[in-house]
Design an enzyme around this catalytic site. Structure first.
Site, PDB file in Angstrom:
ATOM      1  N   TYR A  97      -6.639  95.298  56.988  1.00 30.05           N
ATOM      2  CA  TYR A  97      -7.064  95.647  58.420  1.00 30.05           C
ATOM      3  C   TYR A  97      -7.356  97.197  58.671  1.00 30.05           C
ATOM      4  CZ  TYR A  97      -2.782  95.068  60.637  1.00 30.05           C
ATOM      5  OH  TYR A  97      -1.141  95.465  61.626  1.00 30.05           O
ATOM      6  N   CYS A  98      -8.253  97.540  59.994  1.00 27.41           N
ATOM      7  CA  CYS A  98      -7.853  99.465  60.169  1.00 27.41           C
ATOM      8  C   CYS A  98      -8.178  98.593  62.000  1.00 27.41           C
ATOM      9  CB  CYS A  98      -8.799  99.840  59.834  1.00 27.41           C
ATOM     10  SG  CYS A  98     -10.477  99.982  60.364  1.00 27.41           S
ATOM     11  N   PHE A  99      -8.489  98.903  62.535  1.00 24.61           N
ATOM     12  CA  PHE A  99      -8.423  98.930  64.296  1.00 24.61           C
ATOM     13  C   PHE A  99      -9.492  98.049  64.412  1.00 24.61           C
ATOM     14  CE2 PHE A  99      -9.655 100.424  68.196  1.00 24.61           C
ATOM     15  CZ  PHE A  99      -8.207  99.734  69.204  1.00 24.61           C
TER      16      PHE A  99
END
Length: 366
Positions: A97-99
């Protein structure tokens, strides 16, 4: 072909099952707030993120993407891919996951695909998962009945909680025991991480549809960790159980937890000489924290008794001297404060008794 993202409908199972996560955000983002069972193996570092962000604002997305590719290539790209691969060897079912579940997640997934690994990323990323947890705390606060366990300092409330199901140990989540002597060795979690862990704990407790959740009576702040307002308001309206304990047992429990165990913890971390010095400073700091509320005379009396106890502890290898200043502190400070606070909640008290009596009441009534 790249794998479809993990949908937002999977958020509950991700958190309830402690699904391993690889956070590809920059370290500064991760340190501000992340999730349990996540590890930080970034795509771009803090300084690179700043450069790309500035480029995005001035020249747009395409220029920012091109800058990112020019900054992270060759050996640097391989190094970051290797970090993900190393993590995946330990936990091959991890999600990325990223932002926002956007370019960083997709690019990380693409690089891993080139290395022979098909790893899904999470739709919506950190921002959407964080919002899900905030909403979960709010929803559970509105619907879940709570019971509050009160009791004077040293009565063993945390001990009682540990022997029950359907409990939430807020002090464990905050890594702090909620008093001026409450700090453990090591820092408390960030406020965001405290809130995230609380929300996940609440989600896990909802699996069996409990009739109640039992929590220790806490102030709004546990050390520096603030209980979410919606949950704290619910705690304030809940019925109260009062745990009763003899003064002798209370003092013995405090000596064991705050003196014997804390001294061992400091020594284990820092070695004998430095650990003992840090432990004594921890006790002195605890008294200084409440100096204004104690008043100068009582503070000095306690400080002198503490110094005598510390010398006796090290010269005679006995912690018994600490019982003197602890008893005095309970009698002159903690017990009057506890009685005052309990009196304001007297209309909410539904049962009071010993450890055994509280356990029996909970077994019989809930």
């Amino acid at each position: 072909m790249l794998i479809d993202p993990i949908p937002s409908s999977s958020y509950p199972s991700i958190f309830i099952n402690d699904h391993p996560l690889i956070d590809v955000r920059s370290p500064i983002e991760f340190n501000k707030g992340a999730f349990p069972h996540s590890c930080n193996h970034y795509l771009i570092h803090d300084n690179e993120r700043e450069l790309i962000g500035t480029c995005y604002k001035k020249h747009g997305q395409a220029a920012a993407i091109n800058l990112g590719h020019s900054l992270i290539k060759g050996e640097l790209k391989q190094q970051r891919t290797d970090n993900w691969l190393h993590s995946l060897k330990k936990k091959p079912n991890a999600y990325l996951y990223c932002f926002r579940g956007g370019l960083r997640s997709q690019l990380s997934q693409q690089w891993l695909k080139e290395a022979g690994y098909s790893v899904p990323y999470i739709e919506g990323g950190y921002k959407a998962m964080r919002q899900f947890l905030i909403r979960s705390t709010e929803t559970i606060s509105q619907s879940q009945p709570l019971l509050i366990l009160s009791g004077s300092t040293g009565s063993g409330k945390t001990e009682l909680l540990s022997r029950r199901k359907n409990t939430v140990d807020l002090e464990a989540i905050a890594h702090h025991r909620g008093s001026s002597f409450g700090q453990h060795y090591g820092a408390q979690p960030s406020q965001i991480n405290f809130e995230n862990t609380l929300a996940i704990t609440l989600l896990k407790r909802q699996i069996n549809s409990p009739a109640y959740l039992l929590l220790e009576d806490e102030s709004y702040l546990i050390g520096r960790s603030a209980i979410p307002k919606c949950f704290y308001v619910k705690m304030q309206s809940a019925n109260v159980l009062v745990l009763e304990e003899t003064e002798e047992n209370r003092i013995s429990r405090i000596v064991k937890e705050y003196v014997i165990n804390m001294r061992k913890e400091f020594i284990a971390r820092l070695g004998c000489t430095n650990g003992i010095e840090a432990f004594q400073q921890y006790l002195r700091h605890g008294i200084r924290q409440i100096k204004k509320r104690l008043g100068g005379k009582l503070h000095d009396e306690l400080q002198n008794a503490l110094e005598h106890a510390c010398k006796q502890h090290e010269s005679k290898n006995t912690p018994d001297g600490h019982r003197v200043w602890i008893a005095h502190l309970l009698e002159q400070y903690y017990d009057p404060m506890y009685r005052y606070q309990l009196n304001k909640k007297s209309h909410k008290i539904i049962f009071q008794g010993s450890h055994q009596a509280i356990h029996q009441w909970l077994d019989d009534n809930l």
